[in-house]
Motif scaffolding. Structure first.
Motif, PDB file in Angstrom:
ATOM      1  N   HIS A 111       0.859  -1.175   0.000  1.00  0.00           N
ATOM      2  CA  HIS A 111       0.000   0.000   0.000  1.00  0.00           C
ATOM      3  C   HIS A 111       0.898   1.227   0.000  1.00  0.00           C
ATOM      4  CE1 HIS A 111      -2.777   3.129   1.304  1.00  0.00           C
ATOM      5  NE2 HIS A 111      -3.723   2.357   0.804  1.00  0.00           N
ATOM      6  N   GLU A 112       0.799   2.014  -1.094  1.00  0.00           N
ATOM      7  CA  GLU A 112       1.679   3.154  -1.277  1.00  0.00           C
ATOM      8  C   GLU A 112       3.130   2.700  -1.135  1.00  0.00           C
ATOM      9  OE1 GLU A 112       0.088   6.147   1.360  1.00  0.00           O
ATOM     10  OE2 GLU A 112      -1.621   6.504   0.038  1.00  0.00           O
ATOM     11  N   ARG A 113       3.901   3.241  -0.185  1.00  0.00           N
ATOM     12  CA  ARG A 113       5.296   2.843  -0.071  1.00  0.00           C
ATOM     13  C   ARG A 113       5.528   1.739   0.960  1.00  0.00           C
ATOM     14  NH1 ARG A 113       9.178   6.491  -1.270  1.00  0.00           N
ATOM     15  NH2 ARG A 113      10.615   4.839  -0.678  1.00  0.00           N
ATOM     16  N   HIS A 114       4.476   1.214   1.540  1.00  0.00           N
ATOM     17  CA  HIS A 114       4.619   0.185   2.573  1.00  0.00           C
ATOM     18  C   HIS A 114       4.447  -1.208   1.972  1.00  0.00           C
ATOM     19  CE1 HIS A 114       4.326   3.361   5.589  1.00  0.00           C
ATOM     20  NE2 HIS A 114       3.281   3.817   4.926  1.00  0.00           N
ATOM     21  N   PHE A 115       5.261  -2.178   2.417  1.00  0.00           N
ATOM     22  CA  PHE A 115       5.035  -3.559   2.027  1.00  0.00           C
ATOM     23  C   PHE A 115       5.011  -4.441   3.271  1.00  0.00           C
ATOM     24  CE2 PHE A 115       9.731  -3.650   2.135  1.00  0.00           C
ATOM     25  CZ  PHE A 115       9.971  -4.867   2.755  1.00  0.00           C
ATOM     26  N   ALA A 116       4.288  -5.546   3.155  1.00  0.00           N
ATOM     27  CA  ALA A 116       4.247  -6.551   4.212  1.00  0.00           C
ATOM     28  C   ALA A 116       4.308  -7.921   3.568  1.00  0.00           C
ATOM     29  CB  ALA A 116       2.991  -6.419   5.063  1.00  0.00           C
ATOM     30  N   CYS A 117       5.082  -8.821   4.156  1.00  0.00           N
ATOM     31  CA  CYS A 117       5.176 -10.211   3.728  1.00  0.00           C
ATOM     32  C   CYS A 117       4.548 -11.068   4.819  1.00  0.00           C
ATOM     33  CB  CYS A 117       6.617 -10.622   3.508  1.00  0.00           C
ATOM     34  SG  CYS A 117       7.494  -9.592   2.284  1.00  0.00           S
ATOM     35  N   VAL A 118       3.583 -11.889   4.438  1.00  0.00           N
ATOM     36  CA  VAL A 118       2.841 -12.712   5.384  1.00  0.00           C
ATOM     37  C   VAL A 118       2.927 -14.154   4.911  1.00  0.00           C
ATOM     38  CG1 VAL A 118       0.604 -13.070   6.509  1.00  0.00           C
ATOM     39  CG2 VAL A 118       1.270 -10.761   5.766  1.00  0.00           C
ATOM     40  N   TRP A 119       3.133 -15.093   5.859  1.00  0.00           N
ATOM     41  CA  TRP A 119       3.274 -16.477   5.418  1.00  0.00           C
ATOM     42  C   TRP A 119       2.871 -17.479   6.491  1.00  0.00           C
ATOM     43  CZ3 TRP A 119       7.152 -13.387   7.091  1.00  0.00           C
ATOM     44  CH2 TRP A 119       7.995 -13.871   8.096  1.00  0.00           C
ATOM     45  N   SER A 120       2.567 -18.681   6.009  1.00  0.00           N
ATOM     46  CA  SER A 120       2.303 -19.837   6.861  1.00  0.00           C
ATOM     47  C   SER A 120       2.778 -21.069   6.093  1.00  0.00           C
ATOM     48  CB  SER A 120       0.807 -19.949   7.176  1.00  0.00           C
ATOM     49  OG  SER A 120       0.546 -21.036   8.043  1.00  0.00           O
ATOM     50  N   VAL A 128      14.944  -9.001  -3.349  1.00  0.00           N
ATOM     51  CA  VAL A 128      16.205  -8.674  -4.008  1.00  0.00           C
ATOM     52  C   VAL A 128      16.311  -7.156  -4.043  1.00  0.00           C
ATOM     53  CG1 VAL A 128      17.518  -8.797  -6.153  1.00  0.00           C
ATOM     54  CG2 VAL A 128      16.197 -10.793  -5.379  1.00  0.00           C
ATOM     55  N   ARG A 129      17.383  -6.635  -3.443  1.00  0.00           N
ATOM     56  CA  ARG A 129      17.591  -5.184  -3.367  1.00  0.00           C
ATOM     57  C   ARG A 129      19.081  -4.900  -3.527  1.00  0.00           C
ATOM     58  NH1 ARG A 129      15.200  -1.793   1.601  1.00  0.00           N
ATOM     59  NH2 ARG A 129      13.289  -2.043   0.341  1.00  0.00           N
ATOM     60  N   ALA A 130      19.388  -3.945  -4.390  1.00  0.00           N
ATOM     61  CA  ALA A 130      20.778  -3.511  -4.590  1.00  0.00           C
ATOM     62  C   ALA A 130      21.707  -4.689  -4.878  1.00  0.00           C
ATOM     63  CB  ALA A 130      21.271  -2.727  -3.376  1.00  0.00           C
ATOM     64  N   GLY A 131      21.216  -5.661  -5.656  1.00  0.00           N
ATOM     65  CA  GLY A 131      22.044  -6.780  -6.068  1.00  0.00           C
ATOM     66  C   GLY A 131      22.224  -7.863  -5.037  1.00  0.00           C
ATOM     67  N   ARG A 132      21.463  -7.818  -3.950  1.00  0.00           N
ATOM     68  CA  ARG A 132      21.551  -8.842  -2.901  1.00  0.00           C
ATOM     69  C   ARG A 132      20.187  -9.471  -2.689  1.00  0.00           C
ATOM     70  NH1 ARG A 132      24.913  -5.270   1.601  1.00  0.00           N
ATOM     71  NH2 ARG A 132      26.686  -4.741   0.262  1.00  0.00           N
ATOM     72  N   ILE A 133      20.178 -10.633  -2.030  1.00  0.00           N
ATOM     73  CA  ILE A 133      18.928 -11.352  -1.802  1.00  0.00           C
ATOM     74  C   ILE A 133      18.756 -11.667  -0.322  1.00  0.00           C
ATOM     75  CG2 ILE A 133      19.956 -13.625  -2.254  1.00  0.00           C
ATOM     76  CD1 ILE A 133      17.234 -14.404  -3.593  1.00  0.00           C
ATOM     77  N   LEU A 134      17.535 -11.513   0.142  1.00  0.00           N
ATOM     78  CA  LEU A 134      17.182 -11.860   1.515  1.00  0.00           C
ATOM     79  C   LEU A 134      15.948 -12.752   1.501  1.00  0.00           C
ATOM     80  CD1 LEU A 134      17.295 -11.341   4.688  1.00  0.00           C
ATOM     81  CD2 LEU A 134      15.575  -9.584   4.244  1.00  0.00           C
ATOM     82  N   GLN A 135      16.005 -13.866   2.216  1.00  0.00           N
ATOM     83  CA  GLN A 135      14.794 -14.649   2.438  1.00  0.00           C
ATOM     84  C   GLN A 135      14.009 -13.961   3.551  1.00  0.00           C
ATOM     85  OE1 GLN A 135      15.198 -18.916   3.108  1.00  0.00           O
ATOM     86  NE2 GLN A 135      13.274 -18.932   4.255  1.00  0.00           N
ATOM     87  N   VAL A 136      12.914 -13.314   3.190  1.00  0.00           N
ATOM     88  CA  VAL A 136      12.124 -12.545   4.149  1.00  0.00           C
ATOM     89  C   VAL A 136      11.321 -13.469   5.052  1.00  0.00           C
ATOM     90  CG1 VAL A 136      10.383 -10.734   4.421  1.00  0.00           C
ATOM     91  CG2 VAL A 136      11.996 -10.628   2.512  1.00  0.00           C
ATOM     92  N   SER A 137      10.749 -14.516   4.487  1.00  0.00           N
ATOM     93  CA  SER A 137       9.976 -15.481   5.268  1.00  0.00           C
ATOM     94  C   SER A 137      10.911 -16.424   6.007  1.00  0.00           C
ATOM     95  CB  SER A 137       9.038 -16.275   4.358  1.00  0.00           C
ATOM     96  OG  SER A 137       9.778 -16.964   3.365  1.00  0.00           O
ATOM     97  N   HIS A 138      10.361 -17.128   6.982  1.00  0.00           N
ATOM     98  CA  HIS A 138      11.126 -18.087   7.794  1.00  0.00           C
ATOM     99  C   HIS A 138      10.323 -19.383   7.809  1.00  0.00           C
ATOM    100  CE1 HIS A 138      14.297 -18.934  10.676  1.00  0.00           C
ATOM    101  NE2 HIS A 138      13.416 -19.474  11.500  1.00  0.00           N
ATOM    102  N   LEU A 180       4.662 -12.331   9.998  1.00  0.00           N
ATOM    103  CA  LEU A 180       4.676 -11.114   9.187  1.00  0.00           C
ATOM    104  C   LEU A 180       6.017 -10.422   9.299  1.00  0.00           C
ATOM    105  CD1 LEU A 180       1.966  -8.414   8.791  1.00  0.00           C
ATOM    106  CD2 LEU A 180       4.204  -7.722   9.655  1.00  0.00           C
ATOM    107  N   ASN A 181       6.470  -9.865   8.169  1.00  0.00           N
ATOM    108  CA  ASN A 181       7.644  -9.016   8.120  1.00  0.00           C
ATOM    109  C   ASN A 181       7.290  -7.847   7.216  1.00  0.00           C
ATOM    110  OD1 ASN A 181      10.298  -8.143   8.484  1.00  0.00           O
ATOM    111  ND2 ASN A 181      11.121 -10.213   8.199  1.00  0.00           N
ATOM    112  N   ASN A 182       7.671  -6.614   7.589  1.00  0.00           N
ATOM    113  CA  ASN A 182       7.270  -5.484   6.766  1.00  0.00           C
ATOM    114  C   ASN A 182       8.376  -4.457   6.641  1.00  0.00           C
ATOM    115  OD1 ASN A 182       7.215  -4.429   9.323  1.00  0.00           O
ATOM    116  ND2 ASN A 182       5.076  -3.767   9.262  1.00  0.00           N
TER     117      ASN A 182
END
Length: 262
Positions: A111-120, A128-138, A180-182
């Motif tokens: 929503h606008e400039r906000h993001f949220a990652c939700v998982w089960s 992927v940001r600035a040429g790097r990768i992060l697993q946001v979920s666990h 959740l991670n945002n």
């Protein structure tokens, strides 16, 4: 009365879903609703018919989420949809005499400039940001819990025969469990949502290379081709979502992120 429709950032989306080389049917479902700021992957469990029904039920509940007036409203709409899907699956399970059924879920909300990652479950979302990768979920799996407790190393977890035993999923319990991670979007941010059919065969650094070198749909196609080349023992679903501003905004690296490729 017209629904509120927020001004959405510019996104390019790619998506692909395939049964793989072993399974006859595809029990994965995906949702791409950029107009609502929602993308999702659901991976069904419980055998061919039950798994497909479970993931379809989850996807259907998210398809009608509608446009939100704020980031909290969007999250609330998602939670309502997940609760609805969970209740429907619990009813189906009871009607089927307790048949095993459920679905993993990973969702990107914007929503606008906000993001949220939700998982089960063990479907994943990467940033992927600035040429790097992060697993946001666990991962919600037995072996990930063992890694977190120091009982297994990450390499041992990858080889464990119990690596696919999931601890959270939609429909498994009376109340679904979500994490959740945002954060804030940066120009060039690219999100990868996928079922475990991809990560079973493709390493994080290979996901990074595919995404970094191609447009979203081409990256999805390349990742699917690589998975099929390596045997594709499970269904595989991939969504790639790229955010791009045209005002020269600079990207920033988030704390605690790690590079997975040179």
């Amino acid at each position: 009365m017209n629904e509120l429709r927020p001004t959405m950032p510019a996104f390019e989306t790619g998506a692909v879903s395939h049964a793989g080389r072993v399974r006859k049917a595809n029990e994965d479902h995906l949702v791409t609703r950029p107009e609502f700021g929602l993308w999702a992957v659901a991976d069904g469990m419980g055998g061919h018919e039950n798994g497909a029904l479970a993931s379809a039920t989850v996807a259907a509940a998210l398809e009608g989420i509608g446009a939100a007036s704020s980031a909290p409203d969007l999250l609330a709409r998602l939670e309502e949809g997940v609760l609805k899907a969970n209740a429907e699956l619990r009813e189906i399970i009871e009607a089927k005499g307790g048949a095993p059924m459920g679905s993993t879920l990973v969702v990107l909300l914007v929503h606008e400039r906000h993001f949220a990652c939700v998982w089960s479950g063990d479907s994943r979302i990467y940033l992927v940001r600035a040429g790097r990768i992060l697993q946001v979920s666990h991962d919600h799996t037995e072996v990930q819990d063992m890694v977190d407790k120091g009982v297994l190393t990450p390499d041992e977890a990858k080889r464990s025969p119990r690596r696919h035993i999931i601890t959270h999923a939609i429909g498994v319990h009376d109340q679904p469990e979500l994490d959740l991670n945002n954060g804030e979007l940066e120009s060039g941010d690219t999100f990868v949502l996928c079922s475990d059919g991809l990560t079973e065969h493709v390493a994080d650094e290979e996901i990074l290379l595919a995404v970094r070198e191609a447009a979203p749909q081409a990256a999805c196609d390349a990742l699917l081709a690589l998975t099929l080349e390596r045997g594709a023992r499970d269904n595989v679903t991939v969504i790639v979502v790229r955010y791009q501003r045209e005002d020269g905004e600079k990207t920033r690296w988030l704390p605690n992120m790690r590079s997975e490729a040179p």
